[in-house]
Design a protein around this motif. Structure first.
Motif, PDB file in Angstrom:
ATOM      1  N   PRO A  11     -28.799  16.487  33.035  1.00 42.24           N
ATOM      2  CA  PRO A  11     -28.662  17.084  31.851  1.00 42.24           C
ATOM      3  C   PRO A  11     -28.502  15.963  30.906  1.00 42.24           C
ATOM      4  O   PRO A  11     -27.860  14.908  31.183  1.00 42.24           O
ATOM      5  CB  PRO A  11     -27.149  17.779  31.889  1.00 42.24           C
ATOM      6  N   ALA A  12     -28.822  16.011  29.530  1.00 40.74           N
ATOM      7  CA  ALA A  12     -28.890  14.860  28.677  1.00 40.74           C
ATOM      8  C   ALA A  12     -27.302  14.605  28.087  1.00 40.74           C
ATOM      9  O   ALA A  12     -26.465  15.732  28.334  1.00 40.74           O
ATOM     10  CB  ALA A  12     -29.740  15.205  27.314  1.00 40.74           C
ATOM     11  N   PRO A  13     -26.903  13.506  27.664  1.00 38.17           N
ATOM     12  CA  PRO A  13     -25.601  13.250  27.158  1.00 38.17           C
ATOM     13  C   PRO A  13     -25.541  13.813  25.827  1.00 38.17           C
ATOM     14  O   PRO A  13     -26.335  14.436  25.234  1.00 38.17           O
ATOM     15  CB  PRO A  13     -25.692  11.575  26.991  1.00 38.17           C
ATOM     16  N   PRO A 134     -27.427  20.399  25.542  1.00 39.74           N
ATOM     17  CA  PRO A 134     -27.490  19.010  25.206  1.00 39.74           C
ATOM     18  C   PRO A 134     -28.910  18.181  25.083  1.00 39.74           C
ATOM     19  O   PRO A 134     -29.173  17.929  23.913  1.00 39.74           O
ATOM     20  CB  PRO A 134     -26.899  18.102  26.092  1.00 39.74           C
ATOM     21  N   ARG A 135     -29.659  18.928  25.697  1.00 35.50           N
ATOM     22  CA  ARG A 135     -31.120  18.211  25.691  1.00 35.50           C
ATOM     23  C   ARG A 135     -31.850  18.932  24.599  1.00 35.50           C
ATOM     24  O   ARG A 135     -32.457  18.206  23.753  1.00 35.50           O
ATOM     25  CB  ARG A 135     -31.800  18.485  27.059  1.00 35.50           C
ATOM     26  N   ALA A 136     -31.534  20.178  24.313  1.00 38.27           N
ATOM     27  CA  ALA A 136     -31.985  20.871  23.138  1.00 38.27           C
ATOM     28  C   ALA A 136     -31.613  20.400  21.807  1.00 38.27           C
ATOM     29  O   ALA A 136     -32.553  20.352  20.914  1.00 38.27           O
ATOM     30  CB  ALA A 136     -31.795  22.563  23.346  1.00 38.27           C
ATOM     31  N   ILE A 155     -30.091  22.529  13.336  1.00 35.88           N
ATOM     32  CA  ILE A 155     -28.720  21.608  13.328  1.00 35.88           C
ATOM     33  C   ILE A 155     -27.791  22.271  12.771  1.00 35.88           C
ATOM     34  O   ILE A 155     -26.695  22.199  13.061  1.00 35.88           O
ATOM     35  CB  ILE A 155     -29.175  20.517  13.330  1.00 35.88           C
ATOM     36  N   GLY A 156     -28.265  22.538  11.363  1.00 35.16           N
ATOM     37  CA  GLY A 156     -26.984  23.286  10.706  1.00 35.16           C
ATOM     38  C   GLY A 156     -26.311  24.350  11.084  1.00 35.16           C
ATOM     39  O   GLY A 156     -25.028  24.461  11.099  1.00 35.16           O
ATOM     40  N   GLY A 164     -22.744  22.883  21.081  1.00 35.00           N
ATOM     41  CA  GLY A 164     -23.478  21.569  21.526  1.00 35.00           C
ATOM     42  C   GLY A 164     -23.170  20.363  20.515  1.00 35.00           C
ATOM     43  O   GLY A 164     -23.576  19.123  20.964  1.00 35.00           O
ATOM     44  N   VAL A 165     -22.513  20.456  19.548  1.00 34.26           N
ATOM     45  CA  VAL A 165     -21.895  19.271  18.594  1.00 34.26           C
ATOM     46  C   VAL A 165     -20.398  19.544  18.263  1.00 34.26           C
ATOM     47  O   VAL A 165     -20.200  20.873  18.381  1.00 34.26           O
ATOM     48  CB  VAL A 165     -22.955  19.311  17.382  1.00 34.26           C
TER      49      VAL A 165
END
Length: 236
Positions: A11-13, A134-136, A155-156, A164-165
């Protein structure tokens, strides 16, 4: 990187923020700009506008990443092209692995549409990939930094929900404002929904009127509901 390696990467950070929070826009600028759809909502074959939502009335071809309207796809079948892409004449892939391979080739050359679709595949676990939010988010962040409006709008939504954020409603609103004034109908609709949630029904209707005139049916439905609740008038 091989397809197998892509599917089994760790998984991405956690993704960093998309960058400095966009500057606020004035209400006058927000309501007077972005009333027309940007490029990308027209079929490249017939050159006619694609009805919204585009995903319902067209198909994005993984071979060339061209969005073809349903009418042109139907016409290609009637001409005997079968499952061949009506734009680039590439045979339609018959498996998730083949679609993913085509997407990755387009991602390698920085195709924004392919990157967006790959990010969605990671987000929902599509095309045989394991879900990797996370990768998405990382892919959408990269696109957003390059100015892609679909990615900025998505992202909004992530910031608004805290998926994810870290949740940041102010950043979400600024991102939607930034893309709405450039003609992004989904961002405009989201701004209307937010204003409705906080009790600014009149401003919500104004936002939805703009996105409805751009062809977003969901906004028209919301306006009808507002009319039934007494928050909208026939004059509007």
């Amino acid at each position: 990187m091989s397809l197998a390696e892509e599917q089994h990467q760790p998984p991405a950070p956690a993704a960093p923020v998309v960058g400095p929070i966009p500057d606020a826009v004035t209400e006058e600028e927000l309501m007077s700009s972005g009333h027309e759809l940007p490029e990308g909502y027209t079929c490249p074959l017939c050159c006619l506008p694609i009805a919204l939502p585009a995903e319902k009335h067209s198909r994005l071809k993984s071979c060339c990443m061209k969005r073809l309207c349903d009418g042109c796809i139907l016409a290609s079948y009637q001409r005997g092209l079968g499952d061949t892409c009506a734009f680039c004449r590439t045979p339609t892939p018959d498996s998730d692995a083949a679609i993913l391979a085509q997407l990755r080739k387009r991602v390698d050359i920085k195709d924004p549409d392919a990157t967006f679709i790959l990010a969605k595949a990671y987000y929902y676990g599509g095309f045989g990939l394991q879900q990797d939010i996370p990768r998405a988010v990382q892919l959408w962040m990269e696109m957003a930094r390059l100015g892609d409006m679909d990615a900025q709008s998505r992202i909004g939504f992530l910031y608004f929900k805290g998926e994810g954020v870290e949740k940041d409603v102010a950043r979400a609103i600024r991102l939607w404002q930034h893309t709405a004034i450039q003609g992004h109908p989904q961002s405009r609709h989201a701004l209307g929904a937010h204003e409705d949630d906080i009790g600014n029904h009149g401003l919500a209707v104004q936002h939805w009127m703009i996105s409805a005139k751009m062809g977003l049916e969901l906004s028209l439905i919301e306006i009808k509901l507002m009319f039934m609740k007494g928050h909208a008038t026939k004059a509007q």
